[in-house]
Design a protein around this motif. Structure first.
Motif, PDB file in Angstrom:
ATOM      1  N   ARG A   1       0.818  -1.219   0.000  1.00 50.85           N
ATOM      2  CA  ARG A   1       0.000   0.000   0.000  1.00 50.85           C
ATOM      3  C   ARG A   1       0.844   1.257   0.000  1.00 50.85           C
ATOM      4  O   ARG A   1       0.548   2.214  -0.722  1.00 50.85           O
ATOM      5  CB  ARG A   1      -0.929  -0.004   1.228  1.00 50.85           C
ATOM      6  CG  ARG A   1      -1.906   1.159   1.277  1.00 50.85           C
ATOM      7  CD  ARG A   1      -2.711   1.156   2.558  1.00 50.85           C
ATOM      8  NE  ARG A   1      -1.897   1.472   3.709  1.00 50.85           N
ATOM      9  CZ  ARG A   1      -1.576   2.718   4.067  1.00 50.85           C
ATOM     10  NH1 ARG A   1      -1.985   3.750   3.345  1.00 50.85           N
ATOM     11  NH2 ARG A   1      -0.852   2.941   5.140  1.00 50.85           N
ATOM     12  N   ARG A   2       1.912   1.272   0.804  1.00 45.85           N
ATOM     13  CA  ARG A   2       2.697   2.498   0.982  1.00 45.85           C
ATOM     14  C   ARG A   2       3.718   2.721  -0.131  1.00 45.85           C
ATOM     15  O   ARG A   2       4.056   3.871  -0.429  1.00 45.85           O
ATOM     16  CB  ARG A   2       3.418   2.458   2.330  1.00 45.85           C
ATOM     17  CG  ARG A   2       2.504   2.588   3.525  1.00 45.85           C
ATOM     18  CD  ARG A   2       3.258   2.342   4.824  1.00 45.85           C
ATOM     19  NE  ARG A   2       4.290   3.326   5.066  1.00 45.85           N
ATOM     20  CZ  ARG A   2       4.108   4.485   5.696  1.00 45.85           C
ATOM     21  NH1 ARG A   2       2.913   4.779   6.146  1.00 45.85           N
ATOM     22  NH2 ARG A   2       5.093   5.327   5.885  1.00 45.85           N
TER      23      ARG A   2
ATOM     24  N   GLU B   1       7.035   7.896  -0.772  1.00 46.38           N
ATOM     25  CA  GLU B   1       5.935   7.026  -0.362  1.00 46.38           C
ATOM     26  C   GLU B   1       4.731   7.233  -1.264  1.00 46.38           C
ATOM     27  O   GLU B   1       4.098   6.312  -1.705  1.00 46.38           O
ATOM     28  CB  GLU B   1       5.564   7.310   1.080  1.00 46.38           C
ATOM     29  CG  GLU B   1       4.433   6.438   1.587  1.00 46.38           C
ATOM     30  CD  GLU B   1       4.196   6.685   3.052  1.00 46.38           C
ATOM     31  OE1 GLU B   1       3.029   6.778   3.435  1.00 46.38           O
ATOM     32  OE2 GLU B   1       5.178   6.783   3.797  1.00 46.38           O
ATOM     33  N   THR B   2       4.426   8.480  -1.538  1.00 44.91           N
ATOM     34  CA  THR B   2       3.338   8.803  -2.445  1.00 44.91           C
ATOM     35  C   THR B   2       3.707  10.075  -3.172  1.00 44.91           C
ATOM     36  O   THR B   2       4.620  10.802  -2.778  1.00 44.91           O
ATOM     37  CB  THR B   2       2.009   9.061  -1.695  1.00 44.91           C
ATOM     38  OG1 THR B   2       2.200  10.142  -0.770  1.00 44.91           O
ATOM     39  CG2 THR B   2       1.561   7.834  -0.933  1.00 44.91           C
TER      40      THR B   2
ATOM     41  N   ASP C   1      -2.787   8.107  -1.337  1.00 47.87           N
ATOM     42  CA  ASP C   1      -2.757   7.683   0.057  1.00 47.87           C
ATOM     43  C   ASP C   1      -4.150   7.989   0.600  1.00 47.87           C
ATOM     44  O   ASP C   1      -4.483   9.141   0.897  1.00 47.87           O
ATOM     45  CB  ASP C   1      -1.683   8.456   0.822  1.00 47.87           C
ATOM     46  CG  ASP C   1      -1.592   8.045   2.284  1.00 47.87           C
ATOM     47  OD1 ASP C   1      -2.611   7.581   2.832  1.00 47.87           O
ATOM     48  OD2 ASP C   1      -0.522   8.210   2.865  1.00 47.87           O
TER      49      ASP C   1
ATOM     50  N   ARG D   1      -4.534   9.970   3.853  1.00 45.25           N
ATOM     51  CA  ARG D   1      -4.225  11.395   3.759  1.00 45.25           C
ATOM     52  C   ARG D   1      -5.321  12.148   2.998  1.00 45.25           C
ATOM     53  O   ARG D   1      -5.699  13.264   3.372  1.00 45.25           O
ATOM     54  CB  ARG D   1      -2.874  11.601   3.063  1.00 45.25           C
ATOM     55  CG  ARG D   1      -2.470  13.074   3.049  1.00 45.25           C
ATOM     56  CD  ARG D   1      -1.022  13.250   2.684  1.00 45.25           C
ATOM     57  NE  ARG D   1      -0.778  12.907   1.289  1.00 45.25           N
ATOM     58  CZ  ARG D   1       0.447  12.934   0.738  1.00 45.25           C
ATOM     59  NH1 ARG D   1       1.497  13.235   1.468  1.00 45.25           N
ATOM     60  NH2 ARG D   1       0.597  12.612  -0.526  1.00 45.25           N
TER      61      ARG D   1
END
Length: 595
Positions: free
Chosen positions: A41-42, A184-185, A255, A258
Motif C-alpha cells: 500500500r505504501r 511514499e506517495t 494515500d 491522507r
C-alpha cells in the motif's frame, strides 16, 4: 473452420516477490501478512501509479504489473526497491522484508485482465535470479531504456531460464540512493491541514482511472465519476465532496488516509474503467479512509450497445449500493462509541441500527433514540424520519397499543421533517408512508413521485411507491417499483421487505402463485418477519390449499400469538374494502379467529 484470433500486445512486465517469504511466515504469520500489505500500500502501489503501471495480479508474496514502456517499468522498480531499502535501514535482519524484481519487454497474450505467454514467464524467471533487494532486466528492456535513467547496468551474460527455449541475456541494475530519494506517495494537490469530519456520512469520489490504454477514453471514466458525485449529492443524509476537489487527486498516487484527512471525509470511493471494443469493465471500491479498510467492492461487465445508457445504468447501480453501505458502516461505527457521549447524529445512527432489527424492544429503543436526536438537534430531519418509521413499524407488527394514535404520531414526526426540508427525499418518503396508513393513497403516490424526482436513486422511495400503489388496489402497477428498489440496491439488508411487498402486491392483483414465490424469496432472506407467513396463509387459502394455509397460519401465530382478524384489519393499509375483505376472509378460512 476459423479459430478465434488471440489478443496480444507488446508491454513491459514486472515480476516481484519477497525473499525468504516462507521463513518469515513460519516465524510470524499474521505479522508478515500485515507488513506485506502495508509495503504494497505504501510503496508498491504508489510506484505503479506514478509510472503508469497496472497491477495485473497478486500471487501470495508476489505481484505482476504491466507498463506501457520499459522506462516506466524500470523507474517504478528502482523507486520501490529504494523505498524498501530506506524502510529496512533501522530494522534487524529478521525483521527486514526484502524483494527481488525481474523486468522484461515482450509480446503478451491478453485474456481479460490477465496476461500470459513467454513475456510473463521470462520476467518471473529473471525475478527468481535477481539479487536480494535487486532488479534483473532482459536484453529487450536494456535496449529500450539504456541511458534514459540514472542507473548502471551490469551484464550478467546469457542465462538459461527454466522452460524458456533460448538463453536470455540479463542485466543487473545498480543505482545511487542519492539519485533516487524514496517517495511514499506523490505530492498531494495542496498542503492543507486536516479538516474536521461532518456530523453525517462523508465521502469523496476520486476520479476513476482510465485503464483502457487510450487517453481518448478519459471522457468516459470522468463521466462515470461525475455522475456518481452528482447522484450521491442528491442524498441529503450524505456529505459529498465537490467534483473539483476530488479531481485534484487525479493522476497522482493515492494515500487514502491522507486524502480523507485533507478533504475531511470518512469514506473514499475509487475505481477504474477499462474499455475494449464493445465491452467495458468498471470496478469500484468503498474504503474507510482512517483505517484504510475496504467496506465494499464490485465489478461491472457490460456490452456497450448504448454508451450513455450503460453509463447511467452503472452509475445508478453503484450509487444504489454505496448509499446503504455507507449507512451500514456508520451504524456499526456508532455502535462502538460510548452511549453517554452520543451527539445528535450518533443517536440517530444508533436508532437506525435498532430500527433495522425489527424486534419490538429494539423498535422502542429506536424511537427513544430518535426522539433524543431531535431534542439534541431540532433542526435536523433524520431523527424525525426515524421516529416516524418506528411508529409505523409498531403499527405494522402489532406492537402499539393504539393504531390511530401511532399513525398520528408518525405523521406528526414526518410532517415536522418535511417542514424542516421539503427537498429531502427521505422526509417526503416518510410522510408518504404515513399517508398510506391514513388511507390517503393518492396523496402518498404523488408525494413519492416527488421524492423520486428529488432522488431517483433512493430505494425506499421506490419501495414505498410500490406499497402505496398496492394499497390503492393497483397491484400490477406496484410490482415494477419493487423491482426498481431491488435493482438499485441488490445487496441491501432490507431486500427481504421488497420481496415481501412484491408478494403483497401480487396478492392484491390476484396472482397468488407468483405471490407465493416472492414470499419464499423473502423468507430465504429473513425468516423472522411475521407478515410473510400471514400473507402465505392468505395466498394458499385463495388457491384452495387449506391444509397448507393452516400450517402457514400456525407459523404466523407462533410469532404473533393472539393475532385476530380485527387486529389484521387495523394493521393493513388496504384502501379498497373488497381487497381488505378478500385478505381477511382468506385468513378466516385458514383459521384466524375474529377476536
Amino acid at each position: 473452420m476459423l479459430l478465434a484470433r488471440e489478443q496480444r500486445r507488446l508491454a513491459a512486465i514486472m515480476a516481484a516477490d519477497v525473499v525468504g517469504y516462507s521463513r518469515l511466515m513460519e516465524r510470524d504469520e499474521s505479522g508478515t501478512l500485515e507488513r506485506l500489505k502495508e509495503l504494497r500500500r505504501r510503496h508498491f502501489e504508489p510506484a505503479l501509479a506514478r509510472n503508469g503501471g497496472r497491477l495485473v495480479k497478486l500471487t501470495g508474496d508476489g505481484a505482476l504489473a504491466e507498463f506501457k514502456s520499459a522506462v516506466d517499468a524500470v523507474r517504478a522498480a528502482v523507486e520501490f526497491q529504494q523505498a524498501i531499502a530506506d524502510g529496512n535501514g533501522d530494522r534487524g535482519g529478521d525483521d527486514r522484508m526484502v524483494f527481488r524484481i525481474g523486468v522484461h519487454l515482450g509480446d503478451l497474450i491478453v485474456e481479460g485482465d490477465d496476461l500470459y505467454g513467454d513475456g510473463v514467464n521470462i520476467a518471473a524467471r529473471l525475478e527468481g535470479l535477481a539479487p536480494e533487494g535487486g532488479i534483473l532486466l532482459s536484453r529487450a528492456v536494456h535496449d529500450a531504456m539504456a541511458g534514459k535513467l540514472a542507473i548502471a547496468l551490469h551484464d550478467r551474460g546469457a542465462l538459461a531460464l527454466r522452460n524458456i527455449a533460448q538463453p536470455v541475456q540479463a542485466f543487473e541494475v545498480a543505482w545511487k540512493a542519492a539519485d533516487w530519494p524514496a517517495r511514499e506517495t506523490a505530492p498531494a494537490p495542496a498542503s492543507t491541514p486536516p479538516m474536521s469530519l461532518p456530523d453525517k456520512p462523508s465521502i469523496a469520489v476520486l476520479a476513476f482511472d482510465n485503464m483502457s490504454g487510450d487517453p481518448g477514453q478519459e471522457y468516459f471514466s470522468d463521466g462515470i465519476t461525475e455522475d456518481i458525485i452528482a447522484s450521491l449529492s442528491r442524498h441529503h443524509g450524505i456529505f459529498v465532496i465537490a467534483r473539483n476537489s476530488s479531481f485534484a487527486y487525479k493522476g497522482r498516487a493515492r494515500d487514502i488516509g491522507r486524502i480523507g484527512r485533507e478533504l475531511g471525509v470518512r469514506y473514499v470511493l475509487e475505481g477504474s474503467v477499462r474499455r475494449a471494443g464493445d465491452r467495458v469493465r468498471i470496478t469500484a471500491q468503498l474504503i474507510e479512509a482512517e483505517r484504510a479498510s475496504h467496506i465494499w467492492a464490485e465489478r461491472y461487465d457490460r456490452e456497450l450497445a448504448d454508451l450513455f445508457a450503460v453509463q447511467d445504468e452503472i452509475t445508478r447501480s453503484i450509487v444504489g449500493t454505496v448509499a446503504p453501505e455507507l449507512l451500514e458502516a456508520e451504524m456499526q461505527r456508532v455502535r462502538r462509541l460510548d452511549p453517554r457521549s452520543l451527539g445528535a447524529w450518533e443517536c440517530a445512527m444508533r436508532a437506525q441500527w435498532h430500527l433495522a432489527r425489527l424486534v419490538k424492544e429494539d423498535n422502542a429503543e429506536a424511537l427513544r433514540l430518535a426522539m433524543q436526536a431531535t431534542a439534541l438537534d431540532p433542526g435536523a430531519t433524520l431523527g424525525f424520519n426515524i421516529a416516524a418509521f418506528a411508529q409505523l413499524y409498531a403499527v405494522t407488527y402489532g406492537w402499539c397499543a393504539s393504531t390511530p394514535q401511532a399513525v398520528l404520531a408518525a405523521w406528526q414526526s414526518a410532517s415536522q421533517a418535511v417542514a424542516l426540508d421539503s427537498r429531502d427525499a427521505v422526509s417526503q418518503t416518510a410522510l408518504a408512508a404515513c399517508e398510506v396508513f391514513m388511507g390517503r393513497t393518492d396523496d402518498a403516490i404523488a408525494r413519492l413521485r416527488t421524492a423520486i424526482d428529488l432522488n431517483p436513486n433512493f430505494t425506499w422511495a421506490h419501495g414505498n411507491l410500490g406499497l402505496a400503489l398496492a394499497s390503492a388496489g393497483r397491484g400490477d402497477e406496484a410490482v415494477p417499483s419493487f423491482e426498481e428498489a431491488l435493482r438499485l440496491s441488490p445487496r441491501d439488508q432490507f431486500n427481504f421487505l421488497w420481496h415481501y411487498l412484491t408478494a403483497f402486491a401480487l396478492f392484491v392483483a390476484g396472482r397468488y402463485e407468483q405471490a407465493l414465490a416472492s414470499g419464499e424469496r423473502s423468507l430465504r432472506e429473513n425468516a423472522s418477519v411475521p407478515g410473510v407467513f400471514r400473507l402465505r396463509a392468505a395466498c394458499l387459502s385463495e388457491l384452495g390449499r387449506l391444509d397448507e394455509a393452516k400450517a402457514a397460519l400456525a407459523d404466523y401465530l407462533r410469532l404473533v400469538p393472539g393475532a385476530t382478524v380485527a387486529a389484521t384489519r387495523a394493521q393493513l393499509p388496504l384502501k379498497r374494502p373488497e381487497d381488505l375483505d378478500r385478505y381477511v376472509q382468506s385468513l378466516r378460512r385458514a383459521g384466524l379467529p375474529d377476536s
